[in-house]
Design a protein around this motif. Structure first.
Motif, PDB file in Angstrom:
ATOM      1  N   PHE A   9       0.776  -1.276   0.048  1.00 30.16           N
ATOM      2  CA  PHE A   9       0.075  -0.076  -0.087  1.00 30.16           C
ATOM      3  C   PHE A   9       0.838   1.097  -0.019  1.00 30.16           C
ATOM      4  O   PHE A   9       0.560   2.122  -0.643  1.00 30.16           O
ATOM      5  N   ILE A  36      -3.997  -4.815  -2.321  1.00 29.84           N
ATOM      6  CA  ILE A  36      -4.730  -3.417  -2.036  1.00 29.84           C
ATOM      7  C   ILE A  36      -5.989  -4.027  -1.663  1.00 29.84           C
ATOM      8  O   ILE A  36      -6.641  -3.475  -0.555  1.00 29.84           O
ATOM      9  N   ALA A  37      -6.718  -4.759  -2.251  1.00 33.57           N
ATOM     10  CA  ALA A  37      -8.191  -5.294  -1.929  1.00 33.57           C
ATOM     11  C   ALA A  37      -8.287  -5.830  -0.831  1.00 33.57           C
ATOM     12  O   ALA A  37      -9.129  -5.650   0.005  1.00 33.57           O
ATOM     13  N   GLU A  40      -7.864  -3.377   1.979  1.00 33.37           N
ATOM     14  CA  GLU A  40      -8.981  -2.693   2.058  1.00 33.37           C
ATOM     15  C   GLU A  40     -10.406  -3.397   2.951  1.00 33.37           C
ATOM     16  O   GLU A  40     -10.934  -2.909   3.762  1.00 33.37           O
ATOM     17  N   SER A  41     -10.204  -4.829   2.402  1.00 33.39           N
ATOM     18  CA  SER A  41     -11.397  -5.590   2.884  1.00 33.39           C
ATOM     19  C   SER A  41     -11.046  -5.799   4.542  1.00 33.39           C
ATOM     20  O   SER A  41     -12.197  -5.770   5.209  1.00 33.39           O
ATOM     21  N   ALA A  45     -12.529  -0.478   4.567  1.00 35.25           N
ATOM     22  CA  ALA A  45     -12.514   1.273   3.924  1.00 35.25           C
ATOM     23  C   ALA A  45     -11.790   1.083   2.572  1.00 35.25           C
ATOM     24  O   ALA A  45     -10.761   0.343   2.546  1.00 35.25           O
ATOM     25  N   THR A  46     -11.907   2.064   1.815  1.00 37.35           N
ATOM     26  CA  THR A  46     -11.329   2.395   0.626  1.00 37.35           C
ATOM     27  C   THR A  46     -10.221   3.128   0.900  1.00 37.35           C
ATOM     28  O   THR A  46     -10.296   4.283   1.484  1.00 37.35           O
ATOM     29  N   LEU A  47      -8.946   2.605   0.655  1.00 38.53           N
ATOM     30  CA  LEU A  47      -7.474   3.374   0.853  1.00 38.53           C
ATOM     31  C   LEU A  47      -7.300   4.273  -0.396  1.00 38.53           C
ATOM     32  O   LEU A  47      -6.407   5.098  -0.009  1.00 38.53           O
ATOM     33  N   HIS A  49      -7.991   6.006  -4.186  1.00 40.90           N
ATOM     34  CA  HIS A  49      -8.889   6.398  -5.441  1.00 40.90           C
ATOM     35  C   HIS A  49      -8.057   5.773  -6.579  1.00 40.90           C
ATOM     36  O   HIS A  49      -6.708   5.792  -6.644  1.00 40.90           O
ATOM     37  N   ARG A  50      -8.925   5.004  -7.524  1.00 44.09           N
ATOM     38  CA  ARG A  50      -8.084   4.469  -8.723  1.00 44.09           C
ATOM     39  C   ARG A  50      -7.667   5.226  -9.788  1.00 44.09           C
ATOM     40  O   ARG A  50      -6.712   4.973 -10.463  1.00 44.09           O
ATOM     41  N   THR A  56      -7.249   7.962  -0.567  1.00 43.75           N
ATOM     42  CA  THR A  56      -8.591   8.461   0.028  1.00 43.75           C
ATOM     43  C   THR A  56      -8.059   9.217   1.557  1.00 43.75           C
ATOM     44  O   THR A  56      -7.037   9.227   2.039  1.00 43.75           O
ATOM     45  N   GLY A  59      -6.951   6.380   3.575  1.00 37.83           N
ATOM     46  CA  GLY A  59      -5.544   5.963   3.053  1.00 37.83           C
ATOM     47  C   GLY A  59      -4.615   7.017   3.580  1.00 37.83           C
ATOM     48  O   GLY A  59      -3.578   6.546   4.049  1.00 37.83           O
TER      49      GLY A  59
END
Length: 290
Positions: A9, A36-37, A40-41, A45-47, A49-50, A56, A59
Motif C-alpha cells: 500500500f 490492496i483489495a 481494504e477488506s 475502508a477504501t484506501l 482512489h483508482r 483517500t 488512506g
C-alpha cells in the motif's frame, strides 16, 4: 494488518501507480491489486482512489501510521540480527553534516588504526535518515545534530529501541549575511525573526516546522529550498542573501555572521545514536564518548 500488504500500500501510494509499484516490488500488477483489495477488506475502508491513483482520507490517515509501523518492524529484525549474527568485519557510521567533522575524522582514524582488520565507512545523511538507518541496521552507529531546548532531546523519528547520549553542546545562532542590518547584534529573540526569509534546508539547518514550534510563532517562510547535506553550500547561500538559517556556533564562512538566540534558550547538540552493538561498533561508540 499484514505488514506485506501495508508495504505494498505504501509503495502504491508513493508511486501513484499500481504498475510502477508492481515493477518496484517484483510483483504482477494483478497481485498488487489483490493485495490492496485484501487490505481494504481487512480495514473495511477504501484506501486508494483508482483513477488517478491517490490516497483517500482513510488512506492518508493509514499512511501516517504506516511509516512508523514498517520502520519499527525493520528495526526489530535488525536488532535481533545484530545480537545473533556473526561479528561484523565492517562498521558503517552515519553522521549529519554539522555533527562535528573534525572530531569524527579523528575518532575514525584512531579506531581504524586500533582495528586494522575492520573496514569503517562514513556516510553523511539527514537526521531522520541517520536514525532510521541505525534502527534498520544499514548503519551501525549514528551521530545526529540539531537545535533544541537544553532539557529536551533532539526530535528524531520513532525508530524503536535506540540508545542516545549527548556528546557536545554549543550556542545556537541565527546565520545572517555579513552586512545585514541585524548581523551586528549581540543577541536576538527567535520570534523577532518570524517575518524573515529562511532557507528550507531540513537535512542541514533547523527545519522550518521546528523553528515555528521553538518560537511558538507562525511565519518563517522559505525563500530557497536546499535539500542537500553540504554545509559549505548552505553557508554560501546565506552569504549570498538567499535566506537565514539556525546553525551551531561558530560560523566559519567569511561572508556569514552568527547572532546568538537568547529567547527561547536554545542549544545545538550532537548526540550518539545506536541500537545493539557489535564489538567493533561498540569500540567506535566508546571512542566518541571519551
Amino acid at each position: 494488518m499484514d505488514p506485506h500488504l501495508l508495504r505494498t500500500f505504501v509503495t502504491v501510494a508513493r508511486a501513484g501507480s499500481f504498475s510502477a509499484a508492481a515493477q518496484e516490488l517484483g510483483y504482477t500488477q494483478s497481485a498488487v491489486s489483490q493485495q490492496i483489495a485484501a487490505l481494504e477488506s481487512d480495514l473495511g475502508a477504501t484506501l486508494l482512489h483508482r483513477r488517478p491513483v491517490a490516497p483517500t482520507d482513510a488512506g492518508a490517515r493509514l499512511l501516517e501510521h504506516a511509516g512508523p509501523i514498517l520502520l519499527r518492524l525493520s528495526a526489530a529484525r535488525a536488532d535481533v540480527t545484530r545480537l545473533s549474527g556473526q561479528p561484523a568485519a565492517t562498521v558503517v557510521l552515519g553522521a549529519t553534516p554539522f555533527a562535528g567533522s573534525d572530531r569524527v575524522a579523528a575518532v575514525l582514524a584512531a579506531v581504524q588504526r586500533a582495528m586494522p582488520r575492520v573496514r569503517f565507512t562514513l556516510l553523511l545523511a539527514g537526521r531522520d535518515a541517520v536514525a532510521a538507518g541505525v534502527a534498520t541496521g544499514t548503519l551501525d552507529v549514528g551521530l545526529v545534530d540539531g537545535v533544541t531546548a537544553p532539557s529536551d532531546p533532539l526530535p528524531l523519528p520513532d525508530a524503536g529501541q535506540l540508545t542516545t547520549s549527548a556528546l557536545a553542546e554549543s550556542v545556537a545562532v541565527a546565520a545572517f549575511p555579513v552586512g545585514h542590518p541585524l548581523a551586528g547584534r549581540r543577541s536576538l529573540r527567535l520570534a523577532d525573526l518570524a517575518d524573515a526569509t529562511w532557507i528550507d534546508a531540513p537535512d542541514v539547518a533547523t527545519p522550518l516546522p521546528q523553528l515555528r514550534a521553538l518560537a511558538h510563532s507562525g511565519g518563517f517562510r522559505d525563500g530557497f529550498c536546499y535539500p542537500g547535506t553540504d554545509t559549505g553550500g548552505l553557508l554560501a547561500l546565506v552569504a549570498a542573501g538567499a535566506g537565514l538559517a539556525l546553525l551551531p556556533a561558530p560560523v566559519t564562512h567569511p561572508g556569514v555572521a552568527g547572532v546568538p538566540i537568547t529567547q527561547p534558550r536554545l542549544v545545538h547538540r550532537v548526540e550518539l545514536v545506536h541500537g545493539s552493538l557489535t564489538p567493533p561498533a561498540r569500540a567506535l561508540a566508546e571512542a566518541f564518548r571519551r
